[in-house]
Write a protein that holds these residues in place. Structure first.
Motif, mmCIF file in Angstrom:
data_model
loop_
_atom_site.group_PDB
_atom_site.id
_atom_site.type_symbol
_atom_site.label_atom_id
_atom_site.label_comp_id
_atom_site.label_asym_id
_atom_site.label_seq_id
_atom_site.Cartn_x
_atom_site.Cartn_y
_atom_site.Cartn_z
ATOM 1 N N TYR A 28 1.602 1.807 -6.311
ATOM 2 C CA TYR A 28 0.950 1.281 -5.094
ATOM 3 C C TYR A 28 1.839 1.326 -3.849
ATOM 4 N N LYS A 29 3.064 1.867 -3.983
ATOM 5 C CA LYS A 29 3.903 2.029 -2.776
ATOM 6 C C LYS A 29 3.278 3.038 -1.825
ATOM 7 N N GLN A 30 2.716 4.117 -2.384
ATOM 8 C CA GLN A 30 2.133 5.159 -1.522
ATOM 9 C C GLN A 30 0.822 4.671 -0.909
ATOM 10 N N ALA A 31 0.086 3.852 -1.655
ATOM 11 C CA ALA A 31 -1.152 3.286 -1.093
ATOM 12 C C ALA A 31 -0.814 2.384 0.084
ATOM 13 N N ALA A 32 0.251 1.572 -0.069
ATOM 14 C CA ALA A 32 0.661 0.670 1.016
ATOM 15 C C ALA A 32 1.066 1.479 2.250
ATOM 16 N N LYS A 33 1.808 2.568 2.005
ATOM 17 C CA LYS A 33 2.216 3.437 3.119
ATOM 18 C C LYS A 33 0.984 4.043 3.803
ATOM 19 N N ALA A 34 0.056 4.504 2.975
ATOM 20 C CA ALA A 34 -1.153 5.128 3.538
ATOM 21 C C ALA A 34 -1.929 4.118 4.376
ATOM 22 N N LEU A 35 -2.053 2.902 3.864
ATOM 23 C CA LEU A 35 -2.856 1.885 4.558
ATOM 24 C C LEU A 35 -2.190 1.439 5.858
ATOM 25 N N LYS A 36 -0.867 1.306 5.834
ATOM 26 C CA LYS A 36 -0.192 0.676 6.985
ATOM 27 C C LYS A 36 0.464 1.666 7.942
ATOM 28 N N LYS A 37 0.876 2.843 7.415
ATOM 29 C CA LYS A 37 1.691 3.721 8.275
ATOM 30 C C LYS A 37 1.010 5.036 8.657
ATOM 31 N N TRP A 38 0.138 5.523 7.798
ATOM 32 C CA TRP A 38 -0.446 6.846 8.052
ATOM 33 C C TRP A 38 -1.748 6.721 8.854
ATOM 34 N N ALA A 39 -1.904 7.572 9.860
ATOM 35 C CA ALA A 39 -3.191 7.671 10.565
ATOM 36 C C ALA A 39 -4.123 8.518 9.691
ATOM 37 N N PRO A 40 -5.435 8.217 9.688
ATOM 38 C CA PRO A 40 -6.363 8.974 8.831
ATOM 39 C C PRO A 40 -6.240 10.491 9.003
ATOM 40 N N ASP A 41 -6.221 10.963 10.244
ATOM 41 C CA ASP A 41 -6.152 12.424 10.457
ATOM 42 C C ASP A 41 -4.863 13.019 9.887
ATOM 43 N N ILE A 109 -7.588 4.570 -3.000
ATOM 44 C CA ILE A 109 -7.216 3.873 -1.758
ATOM 45 C C ILE A 109 -6.755 4.886 -0.705
ATOM 46 N N ILE A 110 -5.957 5.862 -1.135
ATOM 47 C CA ILE A 110 -5.446 6.861 -0.174
ATOM 48 C C ILE A 110 -6.608 7.674 0.418
ATOM 49 N N CYS A 111 -7.527 8.091 -0.438
ATOM 50 C CA CYS A 111 -8.683 8.860 0.052
ATOM 51 C C CYS A 111 -9.527 8.004 1.004
ATOM 52 N N CYS A 112 -9.752 6.742 0.633
ATOM 53 C CA CYS A 112 -10.579 5.861 1.473
ATOM 54 C C CYS A 112 -9.954 5.664 2.849
ATOM 55 N N LYS A 113 -8.627 5.530 2.880
ATOM 56 C CA LYS A 113 -7.978 5.368 4.190
ATOM 57 C C LYS A 113 -8.131 6.651 5.019
ATOM 58 N N ALA A 114 -7.952 7.804 4.369
ATOM 59 C CA ALA A 114 -8.008 9.077 5.104
ATOM 60 C C ALA A 114 -9.383 9.324 5.716
ATOM 61 N N VAL A 115 -10.438 8.891 5.008
ATOM 62 C CA VAL A 115 -11.794 9.245 5.459
ATOM 63 C C VAL A 115 -12.535 8.017 6.020
ATOM 64 N N ALA A 116 -11.850 6.890 6.133
ATOM 65 C CA ALA A 116 -12.446 5.642 6.643
ATOM 66 C C ALA A 116 -13.646 5.211 5.783
ATOM 67 N N ILE A 117 -13.384 5.097 4.507
ATOM 68 C CA ILE A 117 -14.418 4.699 3.537
ATOM 69 C C ILE A 117 -14.119 3.269 3.078
ATOM 70 N N CYS A 152 -6.946 -5.078 1.844
ATOM 71 C CA CYS A 152 -6.140 -4.345 0.846
ATOM 72 C C CYS A 152 -4.664 -4.365 1.196
ATOM 73 N N LEU A 153 -3.879 -4.842 0.298
ATOM 74 C CA LEU A 153 -2.420 -4.883 0.460
ATOM 75 C C LEU A 153 -2.023 -5.418 1.847
ATOM 76 N N ARG A 154 -2.756 -6.419 2.293
ATOM 77 C CA ARG A 154 -2.534 -7.106 3.594
ATOM 78 C C ARG A 154 -2.536 -6.127 4.791
ATOM 79 N N SER A 155 -3.419 -5.139 4.706
ATOM 80 C CA SER A 155 -3.475 -4.144 5.786
ATOM 81 C C SER A 155 -4.613 -4.430 6.756
ATOM 82 N N GLY A 156 -5.479 -5.387 6.384
ATOM 83 C CA GLY A 156 -6.671 -5.639 7.199
ATOM 84 C C GLY A 156 -7.795 -4.651 6.892
ATOM 85 N N ILE A 157 -7.549 -3.736 5.954
ATOM 86 C CA ILE A 157 -8.566 -2.718 5.603
ATOM 87 C C ILE A 157 -9.303 -3.137 4.339
#
Ligand SMILES: Cc1cc2nc3c(=O)[nH]c(=O)nc-3n(C[C@H](O)[C@H](O)[C@H](O)COP(=O)(O)O)c2cc1C
Ligand code: SF4
Length: 437
Positions: A28-41, A109-117, A152-157
């Motif tokens: 879940y480290k990569q999910a946390a990074k995706a949720l908090k640090k990566w922009a969807p695009d 989680i990573i896919c959902c963040k990327a596509v705003a799902i 999710c993982l305190r990201s507000g998402i």
């Protein structure tokens, strides 16, 4: 880059399916990074750059598929995870769900963040009772730990995950059949376009991805697209689960770099052809794939190499047949399956799969005629590319290639009163009846 197993490295270790175990390995480290640090695009671009290609069968580039989802749609967007795994000879997604379910949830989680799902459904094959239980346990654990849910993982998402069980129909693995079934209707495929990315489940934009495809995402973020691309051939890279069954000493699921030679897979990893026998044929990508003769098996197991060899990687269900196999019986088995699983909407598929089964059965049962071989090709020509979904093609490919490449077995069955296995069964029934009489 050095190859590392990502889905199966810890299989066999105590409690490998639990959240505590997964987190200890860096989960879940990569999910946390995706949720908090990566922009969807940027996430979509990274997955595009990784050249990750779908592991469900068609090998479509995952990032490109995500980019098709309209960004300005006012409708909700969905992810539907294809966990139907019905292609004969395929048993990799079940392994992930039973032994390493959190890797799938992290990929979701990573896919959902990327596509705003905000909502993902996992459409799982009905027979997978244990996998469903394991997956539900993992989802419950993830909600309890705040990994899934409103924040999710305190990201507000917000991301919710729901399991939906199928009822054991092969056609519900085809993406539009699966979405129709998820909506509560009969699992019947629909014409494309519109593609699910634009109009999918409940008429909303939908990403459909296979379990193994999603399980690759945490690793892509961990090592970066460039390093991921260096595992196996650059155009279809990554770690890959290969399912080997049939006449080998050690059947199983093997996680290896994409592009591994088929011979190495069979001889080294699966222990070679069993009982010291010789190789006769291999189906490399589930029964929908064109068969390979033993002489054609010097091929690399990746999407483009197998396409160049006239077959496909498909679902990587590798079925090995030794020299005692009668290809008439093997084809009859396959044709029976496709006839049974045709949903019946398209005439070429509904009638064609029935005719193929009937013709192969009469050859196997000693009532075949030489013209039947031409007739099989004729029926296949009338099916290929003429139907709503690819099930008709999936039936025609093995029929065409097995009859062409193993015509000797068919001629022998026609000339000698049936296939050897059928004659043995038939004679023992007749003989058995006489001796008891
Ligand atoms: C008849 C038929 C059956 C299929 N069965 C499956 C299946 O069981 N699991 C799967 O992931 N994809 C299956 N597919 C492929 C899906 O339609 C779709 O391409 C895939 O789920 C997309 O995910 P991916 O891009 O991650 O591979 C099937 C396709 C056809 C034509
Ligand atoms: S090709 Fe066969 S399975 Fe697919 S929609 Fe047509 S009848 Fe149904």
């Amino acid at each position: 880059m050095r190859f590392k197993k990502i889905c199966t490295a810890d299989i066999g270790k105590k409690n490998c399916h639990t959240l505590a175990f997964y987190k200890k390995q860096g989960g879940y480290k990569q999910a946390a990074k995706a949720l908090k640090k990566w922009a969807p695009d940027d996430l979509i671009e990274e997955v595009k750059a990784s050249n990750l290609r779908g592991r469900g069968g068609a090998g479509f580039p995952t990032g490109v598929k995500w980019a098709f989802v309209p960004k300005n749609s006012k409708k909700p967007k969905y992810l539907v995870v294809n966990a139907d795994e019905s292609e004969p000879g395929t048993f990799k997604d079940r392994l992930i769900m039973e032994k390493n379910p959190h890797i799938l949830l992290e990929g979701i989680i990573i896919c959902c963040k990327a596509v705003a799902i905000e909502h993902a459904y996992i459409y799982i094959r009905g027979e997978f009772v244990f996998a469903t239980e394991r997956l539900q346990q993992a989802i419950d654990e993830a909600y309890k730990a705040g990994i899934l849910g409103d924040n999710c993982l305190r990201s507000g998402i917000k991301i919710d995950v729901t399991i939906h069980r199928g009822a054991g129909a092969y056609i519900c693995g085809e993406e539009t059949g699966m979405l129709t079934s998820l909506e509560g209707y009969r699992g019947e495929p629909k014409l494309k376009p519109p593609f699910p990315a634009v109009e999918g489940v409940f008429g909303c934009p939908t990403v459909v991805n296979n379990v193994e495809t999603l399980a690759n995402l945490p690793y892509i973020l961990e090592v970066g697209a460039k390093a991921y691309r260096s595992i196996g051939p650059e155009k279809s890279p990554g770690p890959k689960l290969f399912c080997v069954s049939g006449h080998v000493e050690k059947p199983g699921t093997f996680e290896l770099p994409m592009g591994i030679p088929l011979r190495t897979l069979i001889d080294k990893h699966a222990g070679g052809v069993w009982k010291g026998r010789k190789l006769k044929a291999v189906i490399p990508g589930g029964t929908s794939a064109h068969v390979l003769t033993a002489a054609e098996c010097d091929v690399a197991m990746d999407i483009d190499s197998l396409a160049a060899a006239g077959t496909m990687l498909g679902s990587a269900g590798i079925i090995v047949m030794d020299d005692s196999t009668c290809m008439v019986d093997a084809l009859l088995n396959v044709m029976r399956f496709y006839h049974h699983e045709s949903c019946g909407q398209c005439t070429p598929c509904r009638e064609g799969t029935g005719w193929l089964e009937k013709i192969v059965q009469r050859i196997a049962h000693g009532e075949g005629r030489m013209e039947d071989l031409e007739l099989i090709h004729d029926v296949c020509d009338r099916m290929l590319g003429k139907t709503i979904c690819a099930l008709a093609d999936a039936a025609a490919f093995p029929a065409q290639s097995i009859v062409t490449k193993f015509s000797d077995d068919f001629v022998a069955a026609i000339e000698n009163g049936g296939s050897p296995a059928w004659k043995k069964r038939h004679l023992s029934t007749v003989g058995g009846g006489a001796s008891h009489g």
